[in-house]
Design a protein around this motif. Sequence first.
Motif, mmCIF file in Angstrom:
data_model
loop_
_atom_site.group_PDB
_atom_site.id
_atom_site.type_symbol
_atom_site.label_atom_id
_atom_site.label_comp_id
_atom_site.label_asym_id
_atom_site.label_seq_id
_atom_site.Cartn_x
_atom_site.Cartn_y
_atom_site.Cartn_z
ATOM 1 N N PHE A 1 44.388 55.206 37.046
ATOM 2 C CA PHE A 1 44.969 56.097 37.334
ATOM 3 C C PHE A 1 44.880 57.216 36.546
ATOM 4 O O PHE A 1 45.994 57.596 36.123
ATOM 5 C CB PHE A 1 45.898 55.797 38.174
ATOM 6 N N SER A 2 44.644 58.461 36.991
ATOM 7 C CA SER A 2 44.395 59.517 36.044
ATOM 8 C C SER A 2 43.841 61.359 37.159
ATOM 9 O O SER A 2 42.871 60.899 37.512
ATOM 10 C CB SER A 2 43.431 60.275 35.293
ATOM 11 N N LEU A 3 45.089 62.393 37.227
ATOM 12 C CA LEU A 3 44.777 63.143 38.037
ATOM 13 C C LEU A 3 44.227 64.264 36.708
ATOM 14 O O LEU A 3 43.254 64.969 37.710
ATOM 15 C CB LEU A 3 46.080 63.322 37.545
ATOM 16 N N GLU A 4 43.552 64.091 35.652
ATOM 17 C CA GLU A 4 42.524 64.380 34.649
ATOM 18 C C GLU A 4 41.107 64.997 35.782
ATOM 19 O O GLU A 4 40.780 65.921 35.608
ATOM 20 C CB GLU A 4 42.901 64.395 33.411
ATOM 21 N N THR A 5 40.495 63.817 35.433
ATOM 22 C CA THR A 5 39.535 62.903 35.695
ATOM 23 C C THR A 5 39.130 62.594 37.500
ATOM 24 O O THR A 5 38.297 62.706 37.983
ATOM 25 C CB THR A 5 39.074 62.163 35.416
ATOM 26 N N MET A 6 40.363 63.188 38.405
ATOM 27 C CA MET A 6 40.600 62.798 39.846
ATOM 28 C C MET A 6 39.569 61.185 39.929
ATOM 29 O O MET A 6 39.246 60.985 40.239
ATOM 30 C CB MET A 6 39.890 63.328 40.493
ATOM 31 N N PHE A 7 40.094 59.813 38.943
ATOM 32 C CA PHE A 7 39.376 58.905 39.157
ATOM 33 C C PHE A 7 40.706 57.444 39.419
ATOM 34 O O PHE A 7 41.606 57.662 38.686
ATOM 35 C CB PHE A 7 38.910 58.632 38.271
ATOM 36 N N TRP A 8 40.922 56.273 40.129
ATOM 37 C CA TRP A 8 41.548 55.819 40.656
ATOM 38 C C TRP A 8 41.003 54.255 40.694
ATOM 39 O O TRP A 8 40.087 53.864 40.848
ATOM 40 C CB TRP A 8 42.470 55.740 41.353
ATOM 41 N N ARG A 9 40.941 53.511 39.770
ATOM 42 C CA ARG A 9 40.689 51.981 39.304
ATOM 43 C C ARG A 9 41.973 51.100 39.809
ATOM 44 O O ARG A 9 43.026 51.505 39.572
ATOM 45 C CB ARG A 9 40.258 51.972 37.686
ATOM 46 N N PHE A 10 41.070 49.831 40.784
ATOM 47 C CA PHE A 10 42.519 49.773 41.769
ATOM 48 C C PHE A 10 41.829 48.065 41.896
ATOM 49 O O PHE A 10 40.691 47.169 41.346
ATOM 50 C CB PHE A 10 42.717 49.722 42.290
ATOM 51 N N ASN A 11 43.112 47.507 41.865
ATOM 52 C CA ASN A 11 42.117 45.528 42.517
ATOM 53 C C ASN A 11 42.720 45.293 44.362
ATOM 54 O O ASN A 11 43.640 46.020 44.212
ATOM 55 C CB ASN A 11 42.850 44.187 42.109
ATOM 56 N N ALA A 12 41.661 45.612 44.485
ATOM 57 C CA ALA A 12 41.885 45.841 46.355
ATOM 58 C C ALA A 12 42.540 43.912 46.257
ATOM 59 O O ALA A 12 41.451 42.797 46.077
ATOM 60 C CB ALA A 12 40.787 45.885 46.488
ATOM 61 N N ALA A 13 43.463 43.948 47.080
ATOM 62 C CA ALA A 13 44.131 42.223 46.751
ATOM 63 C C ALA A 13 44.568 41.296 47.896
ATOM 64 O O ALA A 13 45.284 42.450 48.905
ATOM 65 C CB ALA A 13 44.667 41.831 45.957
ATOM 66 N N ILE A 14 44.531 40.368 48.582
ATOM 67 C CA ILE A 14 45.097 39.885 49.607
ATOM 68 C C ILE A 14 45.841 38.631 49.123
ATOM 69 O O ILE A 14 45.017 38.033 48.781
ATOM 70 C CB ILE A 14 44.060 39.890 50.800
ATOM 71 N N PRO A 15 46.099 38.063 49.476
ATOM 72 C CA PRO A 15 48.125 37.326 49.178
ATOM 73 C C PRO A 15 47.230 36.569 49.650
ATOM 74 O O PRO A 15 46.881 36.574 51.193
ATOM 75 C CB PRO A 15 49.249 37.813 49.450
ATOM 76 N N ALA A 16 47.159 34.932 49.205
ATOM 77 C CA ALA A 16 46.302 33.899 50.420
ATOM 78 C C ALA A 16 46.838 32.425 49.435
ATOM 79 O O ALA A 16 47.471 32.445 48.054
ATOM 80 C CB ALA A 16 45.008 33.859 50.578
ATOM 81 N N THR A 17 46.762 31.686 50.291
ATOM 82 C CA THR A 17 46.924 30.614 49.573
ATOM 83 C C THR A 17 45.053 29.277 49.713
ATOM 84 O O THR A 17 44.857 29.482 50.372
ATOM 85 C CB THR A 17 47.592 29.641 50.405
ATOM 86 N N PHE A 18 45.834 29.098 47.997
ATOM 87 C CA PHE A 18 44.079 28.257 48.324
ATOM 88 C C PHE A 18 44.279 27.138 46.780
ATOM 89 O O PHE A 18 44.795 27.564 46.187
ATOM 90 C CB PHE A 18 42.662 29.619 47.868
ATOM 91 N N PRO A 19 43.551 26.051 46.941
ATOM 92 C CA PRO A 19 43.352 25.344 46.215
ATOM 93 C C PRO A 19 42.649 25.780 44.858
ATOM 94 O O PRO A 19 42.377 26.662 44.444
ATOM 95 C CB PRO A 19 42.192 24.598 46.691
ATOM 96 N N ASP A 20 43.234 25.230 43.972
ATOM 97 C CA ASP A 20 42.511 25.165 41.975
ATOM 98 C C ASP A 20 41.482 25.999 42.149
ATOM 99 O O ASP A 20 40.658 26.023 41.665
ATOM 100 C CB ASP A 20 43.286 24.622 41.422
ATOM 101 N N ASP A 21 40.925 24.340 43.578
ATOM 102 C CA ASP A 21 39.122 24.498 43.326
ATOM 103 C C ASP A 21 38.579 25.299 44.271
ATOM 104 O O ASP A 21 37.171 24.758 44.193
ATOM 105 C CB ASP A 21 38.425 22.971 43.150
ATOM 106 N N LEU A 22 38.819 26.120 44.201
ATOM 107 C CA LEU A 22 37.824 27.150 45.109
ATOM 108 C C LEU A 22 36.739 27.855 44.435
ATOM 109 O O LEU A 22 37.111 28.381 43.488
ATOM 110 C CB LEU A 22 38.921 28.379 45.893
ATOM 111 N N LYS A 23 35.918 27.365 45.303
ATOM 112 C CA LYS A 23 34.277 28.087 44.298
ATOM 113 C C LYS A 23 34.122 29.741 45.716
ATOM 114 O O LYS A 23 34.419 30.056 46.658
ATOM 115 C CB LYS A 23 33.300 27.074 45.823
ATOM 116 N N LEU A 24 35.163 30.479 44.452
ATOM 117 C CA LEU A 24 34.786 31.699 44.405
ATOM 118 C C LEU A 24 33.304 32.243 44.652
ATOM 119 O O LEU A 24 32.295 32.362 43.536
ATOM 120 C CB LEU A 24 35.210 32.765 43.702
ATOM 121 N N SER A 25 32.736 33.391 45.286
ATOM 122 C CA SER A 25 31.131 34.102 45.430
ATOM 123 C C SER A 25 31.761 35.545 44.971
ATOM 124 O O SER A 25 32.450 36.418 44.957
ATOM 125 C CB SER A 25 30.831 34.327 46.711
#
Length: 337
Positions: free
Chosen positions: A241-265
């Motif tokens: 996060f930077s007010l000098e460059t007016m920029f925000w980097r973040f992870n948009a996340a949703i809590p969820a229960t999922f198996p270890d072998d979940l195939k991500l896309s």
Amino acid sequence: MKKVIIVLVSLLGIYLILVLVGPSGYKISKTTKIAAPIDVVYNQTSIYANWVGWSPWSKLDSNAKYSIENDNQTVGAVMSWDGDPESVGKGSMTTTKIEPNKTFLYDLAFISPWEMTSHGGFNYTQEGDSVLVEWYDEGEFGFMSRPMMLFMDMEEQIGPQFEQGLEDLKKICEAVETAPAIDISQVEVVAQPILYVEEASPLNPDSIRIKIGAAYGEIMALMSMAKLDMTGAPLAITTEFSLETMFWRFNAAIPATFPDDLKLSGRIKAGTTYGGKAVKGVHIGDYTQSMTTYNAIEKYIKDNGLEFNGEPWEEYIDDPAEVKEDELRTFIYFPIK
């Protein structure tokens, strides 16, 4: 050839006449009354980082890149931008005079799509429980450009934008004044699995809304196909996060229960949130005004001798489609030692 010369001389004569009768400059001035303390209004307008919340130009180009230097309410502070030449162009604004709660002046310099300079600023006058705010801009036209200014009304070009900016400024300042006291507490948070998308955006409300909405959409689509359940409210976890460059980097996340072998896309990744001690602040109202809550939390941490232990995150408790904007709850967490 003689006729051509006569025509050219005649045209030159007409042009010179237009130069003499064309306007040499302009001044646009708009005012509004704001029912809020004068220092609230002054801070919103004299700190460049706050402009993103109400400036009419921040809404014209959500992808414009900003840079801010010495944003400490002193002469010499600078805000620069580089955006779409059809809307905001490229230029800078430099603070030239400051009298706290009285006057804030700046020089404006456009580099593209054309070069132009002007002078403007704000004047503040206390009137009972309200503040009369004047926002103005004035400049001079180059000698040879005056003829075309006969066909361009600067009031029509700039006036409506100033009016919109003051209207949004009024809403923000009055909302700050009527906002409830910020609830801040120390809590123990439990780590939880999440699905997330790495995102980045200028500190522009429209851009953030688009980016975070698209990220949540991707995650929810995967969860629907995999028949996964949400286990908590959506999050935005700050990574930069930077007010000098007016920029925000973040992870948009949703809590969820999922198996270890979940195939991500696509861009979706799996991870786990922070677990441990944190300071929690409850922000109520428009997301664009959350900086007040952030500042209050940081002050609480320092005043209580605590130490920061990582980047903050936001938890969006209410759905904007179902809850009024001034009632929206956002929980803001800062990890601490």
